[in-house]
Design an enzyme around this catalytic site. Structure first.
Site, PDB file in Angstrom:
ATOM      1  N   HIS A 230       0.814  -1.213   0.000  1.00 51.80           N
ATOM      2  CA  HIS A 230       0.000   0.000   0.000  1.00 51.80           C
ATOM      3  C   HIS A 230       0.850   1.268   0.000  1.00 51.80           C
ATOM      4  CE1 HIS A 230       0.571  -0.416   4.440  1.00 51.80           C
ATOM      5  NE2 HIS A 230       0.457   0.898   4.439  1.00 51.80           N
ATOM      6  N   ASP A 259       0.133  -7.520   1.068  1.00 49.96           N
ATOM      7  CA  ASP A 259       0.691  -6.175   1.250  1.00 49.96           C
ATOM      8  C   ASP A 259       2.192  -6.137   0.958  1.00 49.96           C
ATOM      9  OD1 ASP A 259       0.576  -3.501   1.702  1.00 49.96           O
ATOM     10  OD2 ASP A 259       0.465  -3.635   3.891  1.00 49.96           O
ATOM     11  N   SER A 347       4.505   2.429   7.958  1.00 54.08           N
ATOM     12  CA  SER A 347       4.375   1.397   6.927  1.00 54.08           C
ATOM     13  C   SER A 347       5.595   1.350   6.020  1.00 54.08           C
ATOM     14  CB  SER A 347       3.137   1.661   6.066  1.00 54.08           C
ATOM     15  OG  SER A 347       1.986   1.183   6.691  1.00 54.08           O
TER      16      SER A 347
END
Length: 398
Positions: A230, A259, A347
Site C-alpha cells: 500500500h 501487502d 508502513s
C-alpha cells in the site's frame, strides 16, 4: 548534520545523488571492523528495555536464538522435517514433530519437541478455508485470523460480531471445533500509511508518507525498494527529491490483497544495507534475510515512531483493514504479527532480528500510540523473504 539526520529519518538510509561521498561513508560505518560487537549496542539496549531484562540477558537471548535456529536448519538439511517451530517466552525453540520418533531425534539435537494434536500443516488448511470464505465478502468485524503454533489453534480476533458477513464467517469457523478459538474485544486495524503532515518517504507531492524498507536487486543488477504494497505509488521522494518509482504491488483497496510491492530506484540513488536506529548511534548492518521463528526478538525502524522493539508473534496472518476515508474494507493475507509498536507513517519500515532482515511494517490498531523504544503494542508486517521470493529478488546485504 546531514549524515546524522539521514539516520534519524531513514528506516534504511538512502544515499542521494547529490551525496555520493556520503553514501560511501555510510556503508563503511555499517560494515564496522573486527572490534565491532556481534550485535549493535543500540539494539541490545532497546531489546533489553523492551523485554525487561539486563543487556547481558538480551545478548544471551539473541545468541541462544541464533544457535537454536542453526540447529533447526541443520535438522532440515538432514531430512528431519518439522511441522512448525516457535520460541516460548523463555527463548526456548520448540519444534512440532510428526511422531515420537521424530521428536526424539529433534530432542537429541538439543531442541525442544512435541507431537501436537494438529500442527502447522493442518492449521494452515483450516486458515486457508477461512481465507477463501472471507474472499467472497470481507467479514467486517473480524479483525484478524492466524495460525497460533504455540496454542496449536487458529485464532480469530473479533472487534464486533453483529454484521451478517462476520456472523457467517464465525459460523464457518465453528465447523472446525476446537481447532479454532475466538478472541473478542479487539481494536480495528488499518494500514499504517501516512496521515500526518511532513514526511520521510512522501507520496508524489503530497504530505502523506511511508517508511523506507529494504534494497534488493534482480539477476541483471537492477535495484529495487521492497516495501509494503500500500506504499507503492507513482513517485516517492526522500527529503524532497524523487528517488523511486512505483513498479509492482499486490495491494488493491477493497479486494483480497497481499501487502507487498516494489519500486525501481532512480539512477544515482541507492539504499544502503543497514537499518537506521533513529539517533541511537550506528545503524544495524543487514547480514541476511533468514526468517526468525515465532517468539524471536525483533526491532523496527519507522518514520513516525522510530526504533521500537518486541517479539515476533505468528506468521500467516489474515487481517481486515478499515479505510478512514470511507473506502471499503480490505482483507490482507500472509502477514506476520509482533508486539512492536507502530503508528501511521511507519508502513514499509524495516523489521530486523539480530542482523537478519525480517520484513516491512504493514499495519496495526487504529488508535495505537507509541511512547518510545520500550512501547508495548502490536503490529503486522509483511515477511521480507516472501516478497523477495515472489518478485525474484536478492536482498542487498552488508
Amino acid at each position: 548534520m546531514r549524515n546524522s539526520r539521514m539516520y534519524r529519518l531513514a528506516a534504511v538510509a538512502i544515499t542521494l545523488s547529490a551525496s555520493a561521498a556520503l553514501g560511501t561513508q555510510t556503508v563503511a560505518q555499517a560494515q564496522g571492523t573486527d572490534a565491532t560487537p556481534h550485535y549493535q549496542p543500540e539494539m541490545v539496549r532497546a531489546l533489553a528495555a523492551s523485554l525487561g531484562v539486563s543487556e547481558d540477558a538480551a545478548i544471551d537471548r539473541l545468541d541462544r536464538q541464533d544457535v537454536q535456529q542453526a540447529k533447526l536448519a541443520e535438522l532440515a538439511r538432514r531430512g528431519i522435517a518439522d511441522d512448525g517451530a516457535f520460541f516460548d517466552a523463555s527463548g526456548k525453540l520448540t519444534v512440532n514433530a510428526a511422531d515420537s520418533t521424530e521428536a526424539a531425534r529433534i530432542e537429541k539435537a538439543g531442541l525442544g519437541a512435541r507431537v501436537p494434536a494438529r500442527g502447522q500443516a493442518a492449521l494452515d488448511k483450516v486458515k486457508a478455508e477461512l481465507d477463501a470464505f472471507a474472499a467472497r465478502k470481507a467479514p467486517s468485524g473480524a479483525v484478524a485470523w492466524s495460525v497460533d503454533l504455540a496454542a496449536d489453534k487458529v485464532t480469530i480476533k473479533v472487534n464486533n460480531d453483529r454484521g451478517a458477513a462476520v456472523k457467517a464467517f464465525l459460523a464457518k469457523a465453528a465447523e472446525h471445533g476446537s481447532a479454532v478459538r475466538i478472541v473478542r474485544g479487539e481494536e480495528k486495524l488499518e494500514a499504517k500509511a501516512a496521515i500526518y503532515p511532513g514526511s520521510k518517504m512522501t507520496f508524489n507531492d503530497t504530505s502523506q508518507w511511508c517508511s523506507v524498507g529494504y534494497g534488493a536487486r534482480d539477476r541483471s543488477g537492477n535495484q529495487y525498494l521492497v516495501t509494503a504494497g500500500h506504499c507503492v505509488t507513482n513517485t516517492l521522494r526522500y527529503d524532497g527529491t524523487a528517488f523511486a518509482k512505483g513498479y509492482k504491488t499486490r495491494y488493491a483497496l477493497g479486494t483480497r490483497s497481499v501487502d507487498m510491492g516494489i519500486l525501481t530506484i532512480n539512477s544515482g540513488h541507492s539504499i544502503t544495507p543497514s537499518v537506521g536506529t533513529w539517533g541511537n548511534s550506528n545503524p544495524v548492518a543487514v547480514k541476511g534475510g533468514s526468517r526468525a521463528a515465532s517468539g524471536a526478538a525483533v526491532c523496527k525502524s519507522g518514520a513516525t515512531t522510530g526504533w521500537t522493539c518486541g517479539t515476533i508473534g505468528s506468521y500467516n496472518n489474515t487481517v481486515t483493514y478499515v479505510d478512514r476515508n470511507g473506502g471499503p474494507d480490505t482483507v490482507i493475507t500472509g502477514l506476520a504479527t509482533s508486539s512492536v509498536c507502530v503508528e501511521g507513517g511507519d508502513s514499509g519500515g524495516a523489521y530486523i532480528s539480530g542482523n537478519q532482515a525480517q520484513g516491512m511494517t504493514s499495519g496495526g490498531p487504529i488508535d495505537q500510540q507509541c511512547s518510545g523504544v520500550n512501547s508495548r503494542g502490536s503490529s503486522y508486517f509483511q515477511p521480507l523473504d516472501d516478497a523477495l521470493s515472489y518478485y525474484g529478488l536478492t536482498l542487498n546485504t552488508n
